[in-house]
Motif scaffolding. Sequence first.
Motif, short mmCIF file in Angstrom:
data_model
loop_
_atom_site.label_atom_id
_atom_site.label_comp_id
_atom_site.label_asym_id
_atom_site.label_seq_id
_atom_site.Cartn_x
_atom_site.Cartn_y
_atom_site.Cartn_z
N GLN A 159 13.02 13.53 6.59
CA GLN A 159 14.34 13.80 6.01
C GLN A 159 15.38 12.84 6.57
O GLN A 159 16.24 12.37 5.85
N SER A 164 11.15 21.43 5.76
CA SER A 164 10.79 20.33 6.66
C SER A 164 9.74 20.78 7.67
O SER A 164 8.82 20.04 8.00
N ASP A 188 10.14 14.08 2.25
CA ASP A 188 10.98 15.21 2.65
C ASP A 188 12.42 14.92 2.25
O ASP A 188 13.15 14.24 2.97
#
Length: 567
Positions: free
Chosen positions: A404, A363, A484
């Motif tokens: 994410q 990330s 992500d």
Amino acid sequence: MWRYRRGLALGMGSLVVKDIVGAALPLVIRAGVDSLTSGFRLALVFQLAALLVGLSLLKGIFQYWMRVILIGISRDVEFDLRNDLFSHLITLSSDFYAKYRTGDIMARSTNDLNAVRMMLGPGIMYWTETMFTAILSIGVMLSVNWQLTLICLVPAPLVSLVVILFGRRIHDRFEAIQKMFSDISSRVQENLSGVRVIRAYAQEDAETRKFELLNQDYVEQNIGLAKLSALFMPLLQALIGMGFLIVLLFGGYQLLQHRLSLGSFLMFNTYMGMLVWPMIALGWVVNLMQRGTASWERIMELMREKPAVVGRESRPSQDVKGELRFLNVEMQYPAGAALKNVKLTIPAGETVAIVGHTGSGKSTLVSLIPRLIDPTGGEVLLDGVNLRDLDPQWLRRQIGFVPQETFLFSATLAENIAWGVDSATEAQIERAAELAGLAPDIAGFPAGYRTMIGERGLTLSGGQKQRVAIARAILRDPRILVLDDALSSVDTLTEERILNGLTDVMRGRTTVLISHRVSTVRGARRIFVLEHGEIVEQGTHAQLVASGGYYADLYQKQLLEEELEAI
Ligand code: ADP
Ligand code: MG
């Protein structure tokens, strides 16, 4: 406040006129009483009464305008300040939001902002009014009888002393109270956000107790402040009362000695009466000023924060091709290095993937692409240009970024997908949803694309949220797409469908996929394996499987899992 200088001048002008007219009133009383003691005439009484009423009316009119204009300006300033604060907050980077709690920021932008407004509006108005009234009254009193005036003013230094002493303590107290209010706001905010966890762990009572404790402290601090104020005001009034006593004693003595006319004696009393309110106001104003400056400091603390990623105006004139190069990139967090000497090239228009354990820095690596953070070492290049030399806003418009952790706004589904693209048509939204594999889900929702989601609407599942975020990124029609771990909550079948759809859309555009699942990344042109912030392997799926490293291991394990699931 400079922006409002004209209004300010008008308001202050009204204040001056009002004060001058007000200060003239006792002079009329003196003239009236003195002329009446030499012979009573009803006509004169009416004349004087009319003059008094007229002057009072005039004073009232200007007092009205003074308040309307000056308090109005303080609302305008509050409006500006709130806008400035918000537009500043929204530019700040994630490290700022890691440092300040949400509740704290909320407290500063509401409670503290209000304290600042009270200082700039009523505070400044009453301060000027008090000073001006005092100067005018004392000036007239001095010209009539300077000995008596000076004796009346004996308590004045005491007043200053009390104001200074109490003012400082009120300031400190108030600062502590605002800080506690921030703590309480943060606590409430965190508890409300985490209410599911609290209930799941049956921590309602424990949290309530902790909150009560905090609240108790807050109340005690506030009672402390109230005690301070409660002592402050009567003390001021007592000192003012002393002034009255002095006028009565010395003025009365001079009156009996025929050194002071009855009219002048009454005038002195009226002036002392006129000074009572400003003196009391002074106490209140000192309070306001102390609170206001304490709050001002807390707001300025936020305003002084600089965004970690700074903008430049430059944006390349030619179209973005989408080649990304990482040159010896390092990323050092306070807790340690997340990326070490990362060297990789993502050719324009290619789909690449990054795999690695959680915490390996995936990330962090992709956050560098839209400049959510800047690297602490090395550089990232887009088409050969250092990202640091690009305007972040322009750069981010070229990128579809699916973080994410997805975030959806409390708005309709369509609005969430079209978010940030005002010109999006219904057809575009539906196509994006189709590509993101969301269309079948939407068909099942009561209001379809008009379904409200978020705080006061339907709560989506993790996988649905992820797909809304993907649709949002696709709709922007970006040159570079970053996902992500955006398929982690989606089953493998849906995943395959989405990936196939994406391949079509992203033809000729750069795509970066992050996953810990081999199924997601195996189709990528090139796969990078990240471990402890370093690229340890790279190649195609076949090459990596053949080389027998980390990736091959992962592949074997997941194959096994799939087989087990199939049984
Ligand atoms: P991955 O996405 O591969 O799971 P991350 O890039 O999120 O890994 O994290 C890599 C490392 O950097 C981890 O050790 C994590 O604790 C740390 N880290 C990530 N974000 C931050 C941050 N904002 N501040 C400090 N450390 C961070
Ligand atoms: Mg991650």
